[in-house]
Design an enzyme around this catalytic site. Sequence first.
Site, PDB file in Angstrom:
ATOM      1  N   CYS A  31      27.376 141.627  30.970  1.00  0.00           N
ATOM      2  CA  CYS A  31      27.750 140.223  31.317  1.00  0.00           C
ATOM      3  C   CYS A  31      28.119 139.200  30.316  1.00  0.00           C
ATOM      4  O   CYS A  31      28.572 139.371  29.450  1.00  0.00           O
ATOM      5  CB  CYS A  31      27.108 139.982  32.700  1.00  0.00           C
ATOM      6  SG  CYS A  31      27.988 138.722  33.611  1.00  0.00           S
ATOM      7  N   HIS A  90      28.312 144.435  35.834  1.00  0.00           N
ATOM      8  CA  HIS A  90      27.148 144.815  35.932  1.00  0.00           C
ATOM      9  C   HIS A  90      26.734 146.062  36.391  1.00  0.00           C
ATOM     10  O   HIS A  90      26.933 146.701  37.543  1.00  0.00           O
ATOM     11  CB  HIS A  90      26.384 143.589  37.095  1.00  0.00           C
ATOM     12  CG  HIS A  90      26.258 142.265  36.432  1.00  0.00           C
ATOM     13  ND1 HIS A  90      25.114 141.967  35.939  1.00  0.00           N
ATOM     14  CD2 HIS A  90      27.122 141.330  36.789  1.00  0.00           C
ATOM     15  CE1 HIS A  90      25.390 140.619  35.669  1.00  0.00           C
ATOM     16  NE2 HIS A  90      26.617 140.303  36.404  1.00  0.00           N
ATOM     17  N   GLU A 103      24.066 147.537  36.622  1.00  0.00           N
ATOM     18  CA  GLU A 103      22.763 147.690  37.489  1.00  0.00           C
ATOM     19  C   GLU A 103      23.045 147.214  38.857  1.00  0.00           C
ATOM     20  O   GLU A 103      22.333 147.403  39.633  1.00  0.00           O
ATOM     21  CB  GLU A 103      21.530 146.669  37.019  1.00  0.00           C
ATOM     22  CG  GLU A 103      21.815 145.324  37.059  1.00  0.00           C
ATOM     23  CD  GLU A 103      22.860 144.727  36.188  1.00  0.00           C
ATOM     24  OE1 GLU A 103      22.817 143.246  36.115  1.00  0.00           O
ATOM     25  OE2 GLU A 103      23.388 145.155  35.352  1.00  0.00           O
TER      26      GLU A 103
END
Length: 211
Positions: A82, A192, A194
């Site tokens: 990001c 992202h 994650e």
Amino acid sequence: MAKNVVVLDYGSGNLRSAQRAVERTGANVTVTSDFQTAMDADGLLVPGVGAFEACMRGLKAVRGEQIIGRRLAGGRPVLGICVGMQILFEKGVEHGVESAGCDEWPGTVEPLDAPIVPHMGWNTVDVPEGSRLFAGLDPETRFYFVHSYGVKRWELEVTNQNIRSPLVSWATHGQPFVAAVENGPLWATQFHPEKSGDAGAALLTNWVNTL
């Protein structure tokens, strides 16, 4: 043996989510701002959330730009996520204010020109042939994005035929923007991993497997 990964703590990013996501790959993960620990790790993950200028200020406070630069000079892997990807570029422009980035790649992080901003939600990525980051993932796989700024033009030109050109992946929200880069030891994603479920887990596993 399990690889050692450092998630760089410079006051920006969802550190614990990144830690847990990388731990699921089987890696040993440390969240720290310690210079030598970050230098010695098999892989360095640079997160980032918020404003470009604020992230750069936090990064410099822990000598993060030096950590990144020295690791790359030695061919040591770095993954930016990001805003952690955006700060790898030459500069960012927010609210008319230009801020210097790490300058690992030429280019400018600019406001997205789209009917709805921020770009928030799931989107597909146009991945070039030969990508190791996206290996094994279906072309229609979606990843989770949250951002109002992006890099609209890839400006690094490789003229030496003996040097492999970076692999640049793109996504579209109003207009195309850089979604991921694989450039030697330096990889990065605008989305992202994650927060991207199984797809993000597979992508992080691909990165850890290269360490």
